[in-house]
Design an enzyme around this catalytic site. Structure first.
Site, PDB file in Angstrom:
ATOM      1  N   ALA A   1      -9.222   5.908   4.935  1.00 50.66           N
ATOM      2  CA  ALA A   1      -9.035   7.054   5.832  1.00 50.66           C
ATOM      3  C   ALA A   1     -10.337   7.804   6.069  1.00 50.66           C
ATOM      4  O   ALA A   1     -11.135   8.021   5.153  1.00 50.66           O
ATOM      5  CB  ALA A   1      -7.976   8.039   5.311  1.00 50.66           C
TER       6      ALA A   1
ATOM      7  N   GLY B   1      -7.360   9.471  10.332  1.00 49.26           N
ATOM      8  CA  GLY B   1      -7.554   9.558  11.774  1.00 49.26           C
ATOM      9  C   GLY B   1      -8.558  10.590  12.235  1.00 49.26           C
ATOM     10  O   GLY B   1      -8.742  10.776  13.436  1.00 49.26           O
TER      11      GLY B   1
ATOM     12  N   LYS C   1       0.863  -1.181   0.000  1.00 50.16           N
ATOM     13  CA  LYS C   1       0.000   0.000   0.000  1.00 50.16           C
ATOM     14  C   LYS C   1       0.902   1.235   0.000  1.00 50.16           C
ATOM     15  O   LYS C   1       1.689   1.441   0.921  1.00 50.16           O
ATOM     16  CB  LYS C   1      -0.920   0.021   1.213  1.00 50.16           C
ATOM     17  CG  LYS C   1      -1.813   1.251   1.229  1.00 50.16           C
ATOM     18  CD  LYS C   1      -2.376   1.531   2.609  1.00 50.16           C
ATOM     19  CE  LYS C   1      -2.946   2.941   2.646  1.00 50.16           C
ATOM     20  NZ  LYS C   1      -3.290   3.366   4.012  1.00 50.16           N
TER      21      LYS C   1
ATOM     22  N   ASN D   1      -8.135   1.982  10.495  1.00 45.75           N
ATOM     23  CA  ASN D   1      -7.324   1.637  11.654  1.00 45.75           C
ATOM     24  C   ASN D   1      -7.833   2.361  12.894  1.00 45.75           C
ATOM     25  O   ASN D   1      -8.350   1.764  13.837  1.00 45.75           O
ATOM     26  CB  ASN D   1      -5.861   1.960  11.390  1.00 45.75           C
ATOM     27  CG  ASN D   1      -4.931   1.525  12.511  1.00 45.75           C
ATOM     28  OD1 ASN D   1      -3.730   1.742  12.452  1.00 45.75           O
ATOM     29  ND2 ASN D   1      -5.431   0.890  13.557  1.00 45.75           N
ATOM     30  N   THR D   2      -7.754   3.704  12.889  1.00 44.63           N
ATOM     31  CA  THR D   2      -8.095   4.477  14.079  1.00 44.63           C
ATOM     32  C   THR D   2      -9.544   4.283  14.510  1.00 44.63           C
ATOM     33  O   THR D   2      -9.841   4.303  15.710  1.00 44.63           O
ATOM     34  CB  THR D   2      -7.823   5.971  13.833  1.00 44.63           C
ATOM     35  OG1 THR D   2      -6.489   6.137  13.331  1.00 44.63           O
ATOM     36  CG2 THR D   2      -7.965   6.778  15.114  1.00 44.63           C
TER      37      THR D   2
END
Length: 262
Positions: free
Chosen positions: A191, A165, A104, A213-214
Site C-alpha cells: 500500500a 491508494g 492475504k 495495485n492502484t
C-alpha cells in the site's frame, strides 16, 4: 532478478519476481491481463468480495484470464471491517479454489483512511492460522505488532508504506527497517506506492517485495507503468545486494589524485 539463488520464498515456493500485483481498478479484463503480464509478477492478489472467481456463475471469471496454472492466486479480504467477515471471506476463497490456503489478510478500520484495524486483524489471524491458512498479513508500520503477527504464525508481514491508494510512497522507512531487523519471515511493503521510484526505494531498503495495485491500474498508461514497476523492483533489489556507497559530508574525487602530472 532471474537467479533462483535470490528468489523470494513464500510458503516454501520460490518466485523470480518480487513484485506482487492486484487486479482491481482496470478498465476491463484485457487490460488487467496485459498489465499483469508486463509486470512480470507471479503472485496476483484478488479481492474476493469484489471480484468474481466463481461465486457468480454466468459473469466473467477473473480466473479465466489470470489462470492459476500460470500465477499464484492470492485471495485477499479487501473490504472487510471485522475479523468475522475476513475469516468468512478466506473460507469462501478456499472453497471456490479447491482447498487453496494461501491468503492475504486485511481488516480495515474505516472507509476514509482504509487504515488497518489491528485488534480485528489479530483476531482474524488467530482463527485463520488455527484453521490451516497460510496468512500474509497487511498491517500498520508498528514493529511490535509486526513481530506479534509473525509469532502468531503469519508467513509474511506486509506493513503499509502509506494509506491504500494514496500514492504517497514510503512515509516511515525507519519503522519498516525496524520491522525487517526483527523479522524471520518476508517483509513486503503493501500500500502507498505511487510510482517506480517508490518501489525502488522499498527494495533498496531490503524489503523482500512490494505489493501494489492502484500505482499501476491508476496510471495514465497502466501497461507501461507495470513495465516500469518491474524494472524498478529489479533495479532496487540489485542495488540492495550490491551495497550502496557510504554517504559523506564532503566531496571525493572520482579519479584518484595520486600520480597526477603537475
Amino acid at each position: 532478478m532471474s537467479d533462483l539463488k535470490d528468489a523470494l520464498v513464500i510458503a516454501g515456493k520460490q518466485y523470480n519476481s518480487r513484485l506482487l500485483v492486484g487486479t482491481g481498478k482496470y478498465k476491463d479484463l484485457d487490460e488487467t491481463r496485459e498489465a499483469i503480464e508486463a509486470s512480470g509478477a507471479e503472485i496476483v492478489t484478488v479481492a474476493v468480495r469484489r471480484t468474481n472467481i466463481g461465486q457468480n456463475p454466468g459473469e466473467p471469471n477473473l480466473l479465466d484470464v489470470i489462470t492459476p496454472d500460470k500465477y499464484t492466486i492470492l485471495p485477499n479480504t479487501a473490504g472487510c471491517y471485522t475479523a468475522e467477515d475476513a475469516v468468512r471471506t478466506c473460507r469462501l476463497a478456499r472453497e471456490l479454489m479447491d482447498g487453496h490456503d494461501l491468503v492475504k489478510l486485511e481488516v480495515l478500520g474505516d472507509q476514509k483512511t482504509l487504515y488497518p484495524n489491528i485488534v480485528e486483524t489479530i483476531k482474524a489471524t488467530e482463527t485463520l492460522v488455527k484453521d490451516g491458512f497460510k496468512v500474509m498479513v497487511y498491517t500498520n508500520d508498528d514493529p511490535i505488532v509486526a513481530k506479534q503477527l509473525e509469532e502468531m504464525g503469519c508467513i509474511a508481514v506486509m506493513p503499509l508504506g502509506s494509506l491504500i491508494g494514496s500514492g504517497l510512497g514510503i512515509l516511515n522507512p525507519h519503522n519498516i527497517k525496524l520491522i525487517m531487523e526483527a523479522a524471520n519471515v518476508p517483509i513486503l511493503v503493501d500500500a502507498g506506492v505511487g510510482t517506480a521510484s517508490d518501489a525502488a526505494i522499498a527494495m533498496e531498503m531490503g524489503c523482500a517485495g512490494v505489493l501494489m495495485n492502484t500505482a499501476i491500474a491508476g496510471a495514465n498508461h497502466p501497461v507501461l507503468m507495470a513495465s516500469a514497476m518491474r524494472k524498478a523492483i529489479e533495479a532496487g533489489r540489485e542495488a540492495f545486494l550490491a551495497g550502496r556507497m557510504p554517504r559523506k559530508r564532503y566531496a571525493s574525487a572520482s579519479s584518484p589524485l595520486e600520480g597526477v602530472i603537475g
